[in-house]
Scaffold this motif. Sequence first.
Motif, short mmCIF file in Angstrom:
data_model
loop_
_atom_site.label_atom_id
_atom_site.label_comp_id
_atom_site.label_asym_id
_atom_site.label_seq_id
_atom_site.Cartn_x
_atom_site.Cartn_y
_atom_site.Cartn_z
N ILE A 1 0.84 -1.20 0.00
CA ILE A 1 0.00 0.00 0.00
C ILE A 1 0.87 1.25 0.00
CG2 ILE A 1 -1.84 1.23 1.23
CD1 ILE A 1 -2.58 -1.37 2.58
N HIS A 2 0.43 2.24 -0.75
CA HIS A 2 1.12 3.52 -0.73
C HIS A 2 1.03 4.10 0.68
CE1 HIS A 2 2.16 7.69 -1.65
NE2 HIS A 2 2.67 7.24 -2.79
N LYS B 1 0.36 6.88 1.83
CA LYS B 1 -0.78 7.76 2.09
C LYS B 1 -2.06 6.99 2.46
CE LYS B 1 0.66 11.69 -0.78
NZ LYS B 1 0.28 12.59 -1.90
N TYR B 2 -2.06 5.69 2.17
CA TYR B 2 -3.26 4.88 2.39
C TYR B 2 -3.04 3.75 3.40
CZ TYR B 2 -5.46 7.21 -1.59
OH TYR B 2 -6.02 8.14 -2.43
N LYS B 3 -1.97 3.82 4.18
CA LYS B 3 -1.64 2.75 5.11
C LYS B 3 -2.76 2.46 6.10
CE LYS B 3 2.47 1.08 4.18
NZ LYS B 3 2.65 -0.37 3.89
N LYS C 1 -5.81 2.41 5.56
CA LYS C 1 -7.01 1.89 4.90
C LYS C 1 -6.82 0.46 4.38
CE LYS C 1 -8.88 6.42 3.68
NZ LYS C 1 -9.48 7.26 2.63
N GLU C 2 -5.84 -0.24 4.94
CA GLU C 2 -5.53 -1.60 4.45
C GLU C 2 -6.74 -2.52 4.52
OE1 GLU C 2 -2.59 -5.41 5.41
OE2 GLU C 2 -2.01 -3.39 6.05
N ILE D 1 -9.25 -1.69 1.82
CA ILE D 1 -8.76 -2.05 0.48
C ILE D 1 -8.91 -3.56 0.26
CG2 ILE D 1 -6.73 -2.16 -1.01
CD1 ILE D 1 -5.78 0.44 0.43
N LEU E 1 -13.69 3.71 -1.83
CA LEU E 1 -12.84 3.49 -0.68
C LEU E 1 -13.15 4.63 0.28
CD1 LEU E 1 -10.50 1.90 0.65
CD2 LEU E 1 -8.90 3.40 -0.57
N GLU F 1 -13.97 8.10 -1.37
CA GLU F 1 -13.16 8.28 -2.59
C GLU F 1 -13.45 7.19 -3.61
OE1 GLU F 1 -8.47 9.05 -3.76
OE2 GLU F 1 -8.98 8.10 -1.85
N ILE G 1 -2.71 3.37 -5.35
CA ILE G 1 -3.09 3.14 -3.96
C ILE G 1 -2.48 1.86 -3.41
CG2 ILE G 1 -5.07 2.67 -2.43
CD1 ILE G 1 -6.72 4.52 -4.30
N GLN H 1 -6.66 5.59 -7.91
CA GLN H 1 -7.73 6.59 -7.87
C GLN H 1 -8.48 6.62 -9.20
OE1 GLN H 1 -5.85 10.33 -6.84
NE2 GLN H 1 -6.14 10.00 -4.65
#
Length: 252
Positions: A5-6, A8-10, A12-13, A16, A43, A46, A93, A113
């Motif tokens: 995961i990027h 910026k999105y850690k 939200k694992e 995802i 997500l 988004e 992402i 995205q």
Amino acid sequence: MPIIIHSKYKNKEEAILQLVADFFTKGNMIVKGSRNTIKSNFLGDEKVNIKFFQKPGLFKSIIYSFFRTTKAKRSFDYANYLINNHILTPFPIAYIENRNSLGLLKDSYYVSQQIDYDFTIRELIHDPLFPERNVILEQFAEFTFKMHEAKVNFLDHSPGNTLVVKKSSGQYEFYLIDLNRMNFKNLSIEERMDNFKKMWLSKTMVKAIAKTYAKLSSEPEDKLHAILLEKTTQFKRKITKKKYLKRKIGRK
């Protein structure tokens, strides 16, 4: 199911992974291909795209498992490279690789995205009366020059793989998609012009792109025009011949 995961999105694992788990039952279909499927979903608040790469055959599974990176990983890595070099692409992402107990690749997913675009270069190519066509062509040539300067050789640089967003009158943004076929190197002027060949350019479009690219590269316009016209013509002949032979074989 390992997931990268990027940063910026850690946080939200879990969400995802749930999107991936629900891939075949939820979301809106965008592309249903023989090898890959793309859906959109949310997500949180988004809107995102999930691209599913089907299980490869045994031979390719071994190749992708031990000798070559997967299409999902390449999509993620290449998107990060583009963004780091200020070239627009849907923000990467995460990617997920599903493997069996032997480490062989089963299938994989790439999450990015969603870009709400206005049109692709394909619409521009097929419509000589497309609004602000020459302006868009000039800016597209600038975009491709910038890509080449960043040492990006996009092997699938074709009309459907560039999304266009109209920002205002005379101002456009370009986003690359379908990223998994790229290499990175200093490109000669021949290679740069060759990279336009899949765009299926008309003679008028060849002239417009050669003119803009010449200003940016300080190469003679007539030289670029000659190379680009030759590359485009050769590609069209090749595809036309292939289609002709396919039709002839189909009649037998």
